[in-house]
Write an enzyme that holds these catalytic residues in place. Structure first.
Site, PDB file in Angstrom:
ATOM      1  N   HIS A  22       0.823  -1.206   0.000  1.00 32.28           N
ATOM      2  CA  HIS A  22       0.000   0.000   0.000  1.00 32.28           C
ATOM      3  C   HIS A  22       0.861   1.261   0.000  1.00 32.28           C
ATOM      4  CE1 HIS A  22      -3.328  -2.707   0.843  1.00 32.28           C
ATOM      5  NE2 HIS A  22      -4.152  -1.693   0.644  1.00 32.28           N
TER       6      HIS A  22
ATOM      7  N   VAL B 144       0.683   4.101  -3.399  1.00 31.64           N
ATOM      8  CA  VAL B 144      -0.004   5.387  -3.280  1.00 31.64           C
ATOM      9  C   VAL B 144       0.886   6.539  -3.753  1.00 31.64           C
ATOM     10  CG1 VAL B 144      -1.209   6.971  -1.738  1.00 31.64           C
ATOM     11  CG2 VAL B 144      -1.501   4.517  -1.466  1.00 31.64           C
TER      12      VAL B 144
ATOM     13  N   GLY C  20       4.401   6.140  -3.948  1.00 29.86           N
ATOM     14  CA  GLY C  20       5.719   5.541  -4.032  1.00 29.86           C
ATOM     15  C   GLY C  20       6.155   5.076  -2.657  1.00 29.86           C
TER      16      GLY C  20
ATOM     17  N   SER D 207       4.658   7.164   3.467  1.00 26.95           N
ATOM     18  CA  SER D 207       3.537   8.092   3.668  1.00 26.95           C
ATOM     19  C   SER D 207       2.334   7.389   4.287  1.00 26.95           C
ATOM     20  CB  SER D 207       3.138   8.752   2.349  1.00 26.95           C
ATOM     21  OG  SER D 207       2.823   7.794   1.357  1.00 26.95           O
TER      22      SER D 207
ATOM     23  N   GLU E  32      -3.196   9.126   4.532  1.00 28.01           N
ATOM     24  CA  GLU E  32      -3.585   7.874   3.872  1.00 28.01           C
ATOM     25  C   GLU E  32      -4.196   6.849   4.825  1.00 28.01           C
ATOM     26  OE1 GLU E  32      -0.147   6.366   1.720  1.00 28.01           O
ATOM     27  OE2 GLU E  32       0.334   8.399   1.109  1.00 28.01           O
TER      28      GLU E  32
ATOM     29  N   HIS F 173      -1.497 -13.237  -1.340  1.00 30.61           N
ATOM     30  CA  HIS F 173      -2.817 -13.611  -0.824  1.00 30.61           C
ATOM     31  C   HIS F 173      -2.875 -15.069  -0.390  1.00 30.61           C
ATOM     32  CE1 HIS F 173      -5.096 -10.091  -2.968  1.00 30.61           C
ATOM     33  NE2 HIS F 173      -4.314  -9.688  -1.990  1.00 30.61           N
TER      34      HIS F 173
ATOM     35  N   THR G 271      -5.195 -24.290   2.939  1.00 31.20           N
ATOM     36  CA  THR G 271      -4.075 -24.840   3.703  1.00 31.20           C
ATOM     37  C   THR G 271      -3.704 -23.838   4.800  1.00 31.20           C
ATOM     38  OG1 THR G 271      -2.487 -23.902   2.128  1.00 31.20           O
ATOM     39  CG2 THR G 271      -3.215 -26.171   1.738  1.00 31.20           C
TER      40      THR G 271
END
Length: 335
Positions: free
Chosen positions: A78, A82, A84, A88, A101, A202, A254
């Site tokens: 993230h 946003v 770089g 931030s 943010e 993920h 798993t």
């Protein structure tokens, strides 16, 4: 403490993945914006124990709470997407900036990064940026949760701006279809292959039912495995029933705390959470990459390492740009 034992052994698969990752990063991965300005062992003179200090804090955190590895990698993603990779995402609201943010999206790991920064400051005050600390923590998460190692270049500086409105502009949605995802990654200098490879994160970590119920109700997404959907419905009730904030593991098949190529097997079987996961099989080239990563775990480790390094070079601040924060949650002139 099986995870700790595995990490300490550094088995052959880790060494093989490290060697492959090094070869890939040196020979075939084009630099993202800013990558060429970063250096390996950037702190070898100014703070020789920087990476060791980060590792010594990160590893016990993950051993105590195995979900923290995914939290660090998600924070890193993230942050880079946003403004770089400039830390931030870590800035708290202030009287002059009430909407940074972090107010736009619920993420875990902020307090953990602050603790890592405090440990590094105790060793080398004012030398190591929060942006680099986050990059090192994400890399170390792959070591502990994925059992593979790679070098992470550094030299990033911390940004002084952060806006919640940028999050919606740049962070790809879990409801995105393939072309939207490809465009989002291309805007950051990353390819469709990078998209597929990095989506392997993920394979572990947590999400919330609110991001899943759109594929379950009022009817099940036809691309989702029916048995998997039925099990997921037991965890995530219809939106009108509440429960959208309930945390669920990304990997329902798993061990949900292992970073691995299992994600790609789940995609092929229709056993993934998001539209943005399942859509990776909707085009021949991305489907081929899904299938290859599913079949070749060590190759995926090397590709993931190289893609993490490439992403870590997106729109970085170096040299005299930005600053090295004293604390990660505030700029040096915060008000």
């Amino acid at each position: 403490m099986a995870m700790a034992t595995a990490a300490c052994r550094r088995p052959a698969v880790m060494l093989m993945a490290f060697a492959m990752a090094a070869a890939v990063m040196m020979s075939t991965v084009p630099p993202a914006s800013g990558t060429t300005t970063l250096q390996y062992d950037f702190y070898s003179s100014s703070c020789p124990k920087a990476e060791e200090t980060v590792r010594n804090v990160v590893e016990p955190m993950i051993f105590n709470d195995p979900t923290m590895g995914a939290a660090f990698i998600r924070l890193f993603f993230h942050d880079c997407f946003v403004r770089g990779c400039d830390a931030s995402i870590l800035l708290d609201p202030t009287s002059s900036n009430t909407q940074p943010e972090k107010t736009a999206i619920p993420l875990r790991g902020y307090d953990a990064v602050n603790k890592i920064k405090a440990a590094v400051e105790a060793v080398c005050p004012g030398k190591v940026s929060c942006a680099d600390i986050l990059a090192f923590a994400a890399r170390d998460s792959a070591v502990v949760n994925g059992n593979f190692a790679f070098a992470m270049p550094s030299g990033r500086r911390d940004g002084t701006a952060s806006s919640a409105s940028d999050v919606a502009r740049f962070i790809p949605s879990p409801a995105f279809h393939l072309q939207d995802l490809v465009d989002s990654f291309a805007a950051k200098g990353l390819t469709a292959d990078d998209l597929v490879i990095l989506s392997g994160a993920h394979s572990f970590g947590l999400t919330h039912c609110a991001f899943v119920t759109g594929r379950l109700y009022p009817t099940v997404d036809p691309t989702m495995n029916a048995t998997f959907a039925a099990a997921l419905k037991k965890l995530c009730p219809p939106p009108a029933s509440g429960g959208g904030g309930r945390a669920v593991s990304n990997n329902q098949v798993t061990d949900p705390n292992v970073l691995s190529n299992q994600y790609f097997k789940n995609v092929a079987a229709g056993e993934v959470m998001f539209t943005s996961d399942q859509t990776l099989t909707s085009r021949d080239d991305t489907k081929a990459m899904v299938d290859d990563n599913a079949a070749n775990p060590v190759a995926w480790m090397a590709r993931f390492a190289a893609a993490m390094v490439k992403m870590g070079g997106v729109e970085v601040l170096t040299g005299n740009a930005g600053e090295v924060r004293k604390v990660c949650f505030a700029t040096n002139t915060a008000s």
